[in-house]
Design a protein around this motif. Sequence first.
Motif, PDB file in Angstrom:
ATOM      1  N   SER A 791       9.766  15.515  24.859  1.00 32.16           N
ATOM      2  CA  SER A 791       9.383  14.791  23.648  1.00 32.16           C
ATOM      3  C   SER A 791      10.597  14.032  23.104  1.00 32.16           C
ATOM      4  O   SER A 791      11.647  14.616  22.821  1.00 32.16           O
ATOM      5  CB  SER A 791       8.871  15.778  22.594  1.00 32.16           C
ATOM      6  OG  SER A 791       8.572  15.110  21.392  1.00 32.16           O
ATOM      7  N   GLY A 792      10.463  12.740  22.990  1.00 30.26           N
ATOM      8  CA  GLY A 792      11.574  11.938  22.486  1.00 30.26           C
ATOM      9  C   GLY A 792      12.717  11.788  23.463  1.00 30.26           C
ATOM     10  O   GLY A 792      13.851  11.487  23.064  1.00 30.26           O
ATOM     11  N   PHE A 793      12.442  11.983  24.731  1.00 37.43           N
ATOM     12  CA  PHE A 793      13.486  11.931  25.759  1.00 37.43           C
ATOM     13  C   PHE A 793      14.265  10.622  25.689  1.00 37.43           C
ATOM     14  O   PHE A 793      15.493  10.593  25.816  1.00 37.43           O
ATOM     15  CB  PHE A 793      12.846  12.104  27.143  1.00 37.43           C
ATOM     16  CG  PHE A 793      13.820  12.051  28.285  1.00 37.43           C
ATOM     17  CD1 PHE A 793      14.528  13.168  28.664  1.00 37.43           C
ATOM     18  CD2 PHE A 793      14.016  10.867  28.993  1.00 37.43           C
ATOM     19  CE1 PHE A 793      15.423  13.119  29.727  1.00 37.43           C
ATOM     20  CE2 PHE A 793      14.908  10.808  30.043  1.00 37.43           C
ATOM     21  CZ  PHE A 793      15.615  11.933  30.418  1.00 37.43           C
ATOM     22  N   GLU A 794      13.544   9.511  25.493  1.00 41.80           N
ATOM     23  CA  GLU A 794      14.183   8.202  25.555  1.00 41.80           C
ATOM     24  C   GLU A 794      15.142   7.970  24.389  1.00 41.80           C
ATOM     25  O   GLU A 794      15.972   7.057  24.430  1.00 41.80           O
ATOM     26  CB  GLU A 794      13.123   7.090  25.586  1.00 41.80           C
ATOM     27  CG  GLU A 794      12.301   6.952  24.306  1.00 41.80           C
ATOM     28  CD  GLU A 794      11.203   8.019  24.179  1.00 41.80           C
ATOM     29  OE1 GLU A 794      10.531   8.062  23.135  1.00 41.80           O
ATOM     30  OE2 GLU A 794      11.022   8.813  25.146  1.00 41.80           O
ATOM     31  N   THR A 795      15.052   8.775  23.356  1.00 45.23           N
ATOM     32  CA  THR A 795      15.921   8.581  22.189  1.00 45.23           C
ATOM     33  C   THR A 795      17.214   9.384  22.287  1.00 45.23           C
ATOM     34  O   THR A 795      18.088   9.235  21.439  1.00 45.23           O
ATOM     35  CB  THR A 795      15.178   8.996  20.899  1.00 45.23           C
ATOM     36  OG1 THR A 795      14.949  10.417  20.916  1.00 45.23           O
ATOM     37  CG2 THR A 795      13.854   8.256  20.783  1.00 45.23           C
ATOM     38  N   GLN A 796      17.328  10.235  23.276  1.00 41.61           N
ATOM     39  CA  GLN A 796      18.498  11.113  23.387  1.00 41.61           C
ATOM     40  C   GLN A 796      19.688  10.349  23.978  1.00 41.61           C
ATOM     41  O   GLN A 796      19.535   9.356  24.690  1.00 41.61           O
ATOM     42  CB  GLN A 796      18.172  12.325  24.273  1.00 41.61           C
ATOM     43  CG  GLN A 796      16.976  13.130  23.828  1.00 41.61           C
ATOM     44  CD  GLN A 796      17.195  13.796  22.469  1.00 41.61           C
ATOM     45  OE1 GLN A 796      18.317  13.933  22.012  1.00 41.61           O
ATOM     46  NE2 GLN A 796      16.115  14.205  21.826  1.00 41.61           N
ATOM     47  N   SER A 797      20.886  10.875  23.728  1.00 41.19           N
ATOM     48  CA  SER A 797      22.090  10.291  24.311  1.00 41.19           C
ATOM     49  C   SER A 797      22.125  10.569  25.804  1.00 41.19           C
ATOM     50  O   SER A 797      21.449  11.475  26.293  1.00 41.19           O
ATOM     51  CB  SER A 797      23.334  10.901  23.651  1.00 41.19           C
ATOM     52  OG  SER A 797      23.438  12.272  24.009  1.00 41.19           O
ATOM     53  N   PRO A 798      22.914   9.808  26.571  1.00 37.35           N
ATOM     54  CA  PRO A 798      22.955  10.017  28.026  1.00 37.35           C
ATOM     55  C   PRO A 798      23.306  11.438  28.425  1.00 37.35           C
ATOM     56  O   PRO A 798      22.689  12.007  29.322  1.00 37.35           O
ATOM     57  CB  PRO A 798      24.016   9.018  28.488  1.00 37.35           C
ATOM     58  CG  PRO A 798      23.962   7.925  27.474  1.00 37.35           C
ATOM     59  CD  PRO A 798      23.687   8.619  26.173  1.00 37.35           C
ATOM     60  N   ILE A 799      24.294  12.055  27.768  1.00 43.74           N
ATOM     61  CA  ILE A 799      24.703  13.394  28.173  1.00 43.74           C
ATOM     62  C   ILE A 799      23.614  14.417  27.856  1.00 43.74           C
ATOM     63  O   ILE A 799      23.388  15.362  28.614  1.00 43.74           O
ATOM     64  CB  ILE A 799      26.046  13.789  27.512  1.00 43.74           C
ATOM     65  CG1 ILE A 799      26.588  15.072  28.163  1.00 43.74           C
ATOM     66  CG2 ILE A 799      25.911  13.951  26.008  1.00 43.74           C
ATOM     67  CD1 ILE A 799      27.999  15.395  27.741  1.00 43.74           C
ATOM     68  N   VAL A 800      22.888  14.213  26.751  1.00 41.03           N
ATOM     69  CA  VAL A 800      21.784  15.124  26.421  1.00 41.03           C
ATOM     70  C   VAL A 800      20.636  14.929  27.407  1.00 41.03           C
ATOM     71  O   VAL A 800      20.008  15.897  27.850  1.00 41.03           O
ATOM     72  CB  VAL A 800      21.318  14.909  24.973  1.00 41.03           C
ATOM     73  CG1 VAL A 800      20.041  15.695  24.691  1.00 41.03           C
ATOM     74  CG2 VAL A 800      22.422  15.330  24.000  1.00 41.03           C
TER      75      VAL A 800
END
Length: 1024
Positions: A791-800
């Motif tokens: 959920s909300g994967f696309e909003t996370q930072s690259p390392i997350v």
Amino acid sequence: GGGGGGGGGAPSGDRRLLASKSAKEGRLGGSLALRLALACTLTFAAFAPNAASAAEQAAIHSPVSADESLQHFQLHPGLRIELAATEPEVVDPVAIAFDERLRMWVVEMGDYPNGPQPGEEPKSRVRLLEDRDNDGYYETSHVFADKLLFATGIQPWRGGAIVTLAGRVAYFRDTDGDNRADIEETWFAGFAEENPQLRANHPTFALDNRIYIANGLRGGNVIARKEEWKRDAKPVSISGMDFCFDPLTGKCEAVSGNGQFGLTFDDFGNRFVCSNRNPCIHVVLEDRYIKRNPFLAVGSVVQDVSPAGEESRIFPVSRAWTTSTLHAGQFTAACGVTIYRGDLLPPEFRGNSFTCEPTGNLVHRDVLSAVGSSFSSKPVREGVEFLATKDEWFRPVNLANGPDGALYVVDMYRAVIEHPQWVPEELKNRPDNYYGNDRGRIYRIVPASSATRRQVAFDDNDPKELVQLLAHSNAWHRETAARLIYERQDKSLAGPLAELAANSQNPEARIHSLWALSGLGVLADESISRAMADSHPRVCEHALRLAESRLRASELLQDALRRVAPDDARLRFQFALTLGEMDVGRYFNSLIAAARDGADDAWTRLAICSSVGEYPVELLTQVLHRTQSSTAGTSPGRLELAVMLAEIIGSRQKPEEIQQATVAFRTFRSTSEMPPIAELQRVGFAGLNGLGRGSRRRGKPLATFLAEMPDPVKEGTNRLFGQAAEVARAPQADVPLRQSALDLLRNADYARAGETLIFLATREADQPVRLAAIAALGSYAEPEIGDVLLSGFETQSPIVRRAILDVLLSDVSRTRRLLSEIDAGRIRPSELDASRTAQLTSHRDGEIQKQAKQLLAAAVPADRKQVLEEYRKALALKADPKRGREVFVKNCVACHRVGELGVNVAPDIADSRTRTPESLLTDILDPNRAIDNNYFSYTVVTVDGKVHTGVVAAETASSVTLKQQEGQSVSILRQDIDQMKSNGVSLMPVGLEKNITLEQMADLISFIKNWRYLDGRVPIDVGR
């Protein structure tokens, strides 16, 4: 910088003329060689911080004659450097040794660097040099053995010599007195032969009457080939290990350590090795002790004594050409480490380490000091080397202690010391690789005021002289005498040796005599018992080692063991190791005492854990009990020992032991001045985390054991879990404590831990805490975890996002969910880097593998040539290195470091001055074309189905440690490994172009080529 060379010990007049004539004849070609070398290497010159100016360098036109070379050395004040041998008597020397007749044995590696061409004979030799007029210069040279392949080391033995070469250990001897070998026997074979610079080397006779050999970093499966030994011989794997054998019986084994080119001992038998970036490494923990406890995971058995890698510092006075600008002013080719043990140089040099750095044209010196069970070091003169020169052909590769007490320097004297395997294809056959292959020098370093010592060969007619020589002030005499005593097996020396062991004022002599008695098979328990009470801790230490094989059968030695008072750190370490050779229950109080006094030493903690046997709970209870009564709180060392014991208990998977340990940690109460709740959390969190790591290592969560415990225990543990949840959620708490609390929650059942972990994984602002929560979620199999993380994967930072992908890939059902998201277009395939793509397309589950290959087909093109041809267009595009930086951050930082970006898991790519854009493109798109197999990817599958992939960072008898992306590492017990295999490929698999367009590739290559110049200080065109 100190005094220059010159002085006595130079060649005779005729020899001086020959050496000078040879140099003059090579001057024109040498100058051309230098110009060619500079033309080839000017684009990647890396100047050390104090590099000599161009004007200073103009005064030296390497190569120079042997005599002239002496004028250019800068040496420690009060010392003098002399020639001991030079071309044509010796050419391409890489190792030397002296025998009892004072002859110098020299290994010449004429094969360097590429080996013989097809149809050519091998070019390595063994020379035998003699100083017949005893003036210090070895004027007489014999070719003892030739047509050898990649010879690397030598050890005199029974009138001949043991030589390491071409994947084997061989023995050569001259039986007819013509100074040429007429006997050649292969004693052992199976050492790896992949790289001329990385082969077994330095056979060295040690205190324990065995010959040790440095691995060369490439391993092998070694087996005895000598006729008398091979009948019952079995292959010995030396992967990640060094090798030793008994030269009389052929008994052999792999031993701790993994030396590259160098192996040496100090006066008390401590073994040291080195590798390119590690100038002095102490081999601390022998593998035989680790084998006793298969539940003990050991990450490393060695300790860097000298600063290593990025922490190392060298100060050349020449232009220090290195293949990595990141390594300028650092060790890049450390080799030939030697502990000086002679008696000619001033006393302050004794026990110092000396390491060659041929790239920097220097020899480095460090002063060693004991720290705990090992050593640390410091340079003597900050910013100035022990020996350096502006002569860029000076290539010191080895050192030796001589019969005269001097320190000898082995100089290969070459234009280039760099194996072509490590340079781009376009530079592999550069002509200067062979400039200097008709030269070589061996120097002697002596006090400036001393005259040449006249030497006297050993008297073969008086064997008792050998016993007396065990007390000599020069270690070469002691070791040579010890070797001859072992060779000759003269048991009539038992009496004099026992007398020396009992009454010598010299501790080194007492130790040597004990091992000599052992080698003759006449060592009495009484001598060992007396030595175990010796006033010198090193004598007692060796007595403990000698006692180990006898303890169970000797009441005398058992009584002596009880009386040992280990009030010295190194002795305490050995004492703790030796206790494990007995039923430790009978010596439990001794083990407690070692834990009490030695817990702050990391190596002693390992020694205690290797010896704990069936008593880890009892020892843990005592450690915690004694810690509770400390008003100073729990020391870091004692807490770490408690955690290590907890890991062992968790790995043993005995419910009653886990319960007892759980109670001990949960009920911990301290009388320290720290707040009780804080101390309980600190100890309790760490302890239960240790139990959890140990149990997870065996594939069974700690929660499984906790569920079966009595209600009072479960209730108390649940309260601790509750406290962990509160700490983990508390933004004001220290991040390390919050991370420890999250680790602890991984051991609770999901009903208790899930809410907190999900909250922190999705809403926590502190990234280290969020990453720890995401990793903790990976321990559970609940279906909702995948939904929450996606959920909300696309909003996370690259390392997350990378952390989330790792959790999805850690479980089969979540992996299927990930593929479904990719199939539905909600996650782009480009989110998967090459390594994670390879993990999917080689998955153990056939259906997952099939689906992944279908979905990600474009990520791994079948034809590399086609891809390379397509992407060559990028080389003609206008590129922007600043945009390329962004491409690097997105695709490369998990394994590579450039400047301050990323981590060094894979090979260094930061120095691109040697690299053409074409070669960089090839490495990016076809990473397996030329790979150093130190960086091969390995896959380890545990018995419970967990899959781990990474580079092998360490191997011991009980565990394997993998270095993984993001700078992480994981240690796996061998007994829990279902399958371990080399993938035969780079950790960076093919297919990176899936994520990179032609324009981005052009930008990326430009960044790698030009990243140094982005600060504007140097015009960017310089780097192109």
